[in-house]
Scaffold this motif. Structure first.
Motif, PDB file in Angstrom:
ATOM      1  N   ILE A 107       0.829  -1.211   0.000  1.00  0.00           N
ATOM      2  CA  ILE A 107       0.000   0.000   0.000  1.00  0.00           C
ATOM      3  C   ILE A 107       0.858   1.254   0.000  1.00  0.00           C
ATOM      4  N   TRP A 113      -4.858   2.116  -3.210  1.00  0.00           N
ATOM      5  CA  TRP A 113      -4.985   0.765  -2.687  1.00  0.00           C
ATOM      6  C   TRP A 113      -6.346   0.528  -2.036  1.00  0.00           C
ATOM      7  N   ARG A 114      -6.961   1.604  -1.504  1.00  0.00           N
ATOM      8  CA  ARG A 114      -8.283   1.418  -0.900  1.00  0.00           C
ATOM      9  C   ARG A 114      -9.326   1.046  -1.963  1.00  0.00           C
ATOM     10  N   ASP A 115      -9.213   1.644  -3.146  1.00  0.00           N
ATOM     11  CA  ASP A 115     -10.143   1.264  -4.226  1.00  0.00           C
ATOM     12  C   ASP A 115      -9.934  -0.191  -4.629  1.00  0.00           C
ATOM     13  N   LEU A 117      -8.766  -2.483  -2.673  1.00  0.00           N
ATOM     14  CA  LEU A 117      -9.274  -3.317  -1.563  1.00  0.00           C
ATOM     15  C   LEU A 117     -10.782  -3.479  -1.658  1.00  0.00           C
ATOM     16  N   ASP A 118     -11.484  -2.378  -1.922  1.00  0.00           N
ATOM     17  CA  ASP A 118     -12.946  -2.481  -2.049  1.00  0.00           C
ATOM     18  C   ASP A 118     -13.339  -3.393  -3.221  1.00  0.00           C
ATOM     19  N   GLY A 138      -5.030  -3.275   5.045  1.00  0.00           N
ATOM     20  CA  GLY A 138      -3.908  -2.911   4.188  1.00  0.00           C
ATOM     21  C   GLY A 138      -2.599  -3.061   4.931  1.00  0.00           C
TER      22      GLY A 138
END
Length: 501
Positions: A107, A113-115, A117-118, A138
């Protein structure tokens, strides 16, 4: 397993499906860290070992067949969302383990990285409902700048490992895999891909065997008809051509024959006719033998030679008395005229030689008359011999045409008989092949019926046990996990019952 040490989950499932053996796995007190290639799982497991030395972290190669971890850490890359093959890696790792913690690595190098992850959570939830309660975090196990970030992963893992129902849930998950595999085996025993492929191959072999015999029979019949017609045409042409050539040759020789050579010439004609018969006979045998070999028939089935020289009378060279008398009269008159003309010439030129000249002129006249009679007789003999040669060649041609037709017909009958026998042999072999194929098809049908009966007898208890196992898994999870597991149990049971019942 018997006695007081038997696992309560085993007793629960054994009461519902006693014919299904317990899962043959050995639970190791380790946490498996795995993920797709280049996702960063090696860096994550190294950092986990450093931060939590009290917990044993292993990778896939450290587990032997038949061993299962107590928890699985699934590491995905922040570069791109998961693929079907990545989900298959998690399915294989968590087949006998209920506790799964998912992490997105690297990350520090990917701001979005959050997108990812989702999107990974959405993909994994759609892949299998059992993953709807999986926590996602993460991590940055080996960052280029800054400190490693793994606290969220450790917190989620500690919460999972401290769950008092961990052992029971893992055992239930192992039983779920075992029951799903048992149901799958019952279905495959009925709708076995190997059996279906073998049945399809046998049916194709049956169709091809019947078609091969039918096509072979038609091809042999067409080939025989074609070869016999060609042989009849070619041999008839060959015989007629040889008759025409020998007739021309003998007529040319007859135009040069002398009266003394007539007897020898007649014998020569007989020899040439016999030679033509031999050539045609050899040609017939050779051609029909080639036809037999091409059709796959033994050459000894070709009809033997029966060609002979036709009997024709000798030419009438002696029965012409009236014509001979006429030629003598004409030759004598012509010789008398020559003698009188020469005698008058001698009388005018040499009167003293009148008597001697008369004698000489008389002899010359007689010689001229004899020459004329002999020449006319020779020409007549040549004409008679020429007509006789034509009649002889015509008779020979007729005889050879008859011989060709007879030999070809006899050969056709013999080959037809052989091919008919071959058809009988092919039909007998086809009947044996079809009987063998039908026996095997009946065996497969009987095996399928037996497997269907066994499935119908065993599958209800297996499905009941699977429903109970998934209910227990749902009851031991969160509210969201309960709803997901219940829906998953309903869908799996419907899928199990659909094609089998």
């Amino acid at each position: 397993m018997t006695g007081a040490t038997r696992d309560p989950v085993d007793e629960l499932v054994g009461a519902l499906a006693p014919e299904v053996p317990p899962p043959a796995i050995r639970r190791r007190d380790v946490v498996l860290v795995t993920g797709p290639w280049l996702a960063g799982s090696s860096s994550v497991v190294a950092l986990l070992r450093e931060r939590r030395p009290d917990v044993e972290f292993v990778e896939s190669d450290d587990l032997r067949p038949g061993q299962a971890p107590v928890a699985v850490v699934f590491v995905a890359s922040a570069v791109a969302p998961l693929t079907d093959s990545d989900c298959a890696v998690l399915d294989a790792a968590a087949a006998h383990t209920d506790v799964v913690v998912a992490a997105v690595a690297k990350i520090d190098a990917h701001a979005n990285w959050r997108d990812v992850l989702d999107e990974d959570r959405r993909i994994l939830d759609a892949h299998d409902e059992r993953y709807r309660g999986v926590p996602w975090v993460g991590v940055a196990a080996a960052p280029d700048l800054g400190s490693p970030r793994i606290d969220d992963l450790l917190a989620a893992l500690d919460a999972a490992l401290l769950d008092p129902s961990l052992q029971r849930r893992n055992r239930l998950r192992a039983w779920e895999f075992r029951l799903i595999d048992a149901a799958r085996r019952h279905r495959e025993a009925v709708e076995s891909p190997g059996r279906a492929a073998r049945v399809a191959a046998l049916q194709a072999e049956r169709t091809e065997a019947a078609r091969a015999v039918r096509v072979g029979k038609s091809e042999r019949a067409v080939a025989l008809r074609s070869q016999i017609q060609q042989a009849r045409l070619q041999l008839s042409y060959f015989a007629r051509n040889r008759c025409a050539s020998v007739r021309t040759e003998l007529q040319e020789d007859a135009a040069e024959v002398t009266r003394r050579g007539v007897p020898q010439f007649l014998g020569y004609v007989e020899q040439r006719m016999s030679a033509v018969v031999g050539e045609v006979d050899a040609g017939i045998v050779e051609h029909l033998t080639d036809v037999a070999v091409e059709l796959g028939v033994a050459p000894d089935r070709v009809a033997p030679a029966r060609v002979s020289v036709p009997a024709v009378g000798r030419p009438p060279l002696k029965s012409r008395g009236l014509e001979t008398r006429l030629m003598v009269l004409v030759g004598g008159g012509f010789g008398l005229g020559v003698a009188l003309s020469l005698s008058r010439l001698f009388a005018d030129l040499a009167p003293g030689w009148t008597v001697a000249g008369a004698v000489v002129c008389t002899l010359i006249g007689v010689a001229v008359a004899a020459w004329m009679v002999g020449t006319r007789a020779l020409l007549l003999d040549r004409a008679v011999i020429d007509r006789w040669i034509g009649e002889r060649a015509a008779a020979l041609r007729s005889s050879l045409d008859e011989a060709v037709a007879t030999r070809v017909l006899a050969t056709e009958m013999a080959m037809t008989s052989v091919l008919a026998h071959q058809v009988e042999v092919d039909n007998a072999r086809l009947a044996a092949d079809l009987n063998r194929i039908d026996v095997e098809l009946r065996e497969h049908a009987a095996a399928r019926s037996q497997a269907a009966a066994a499935r119908d007898a065993a599958l209800p208890s297996v499905l009941a046990a699977l429903t109970r196992v998934r209910h227990e898994l749902s009851a031991s999870g969160s509210d969201e996990g309960v709803a997901g597991e219940q829906n998953d149990a309903v869908s799996v049971i419907a899928a199990q019952q659909g094609p089998g019942r």
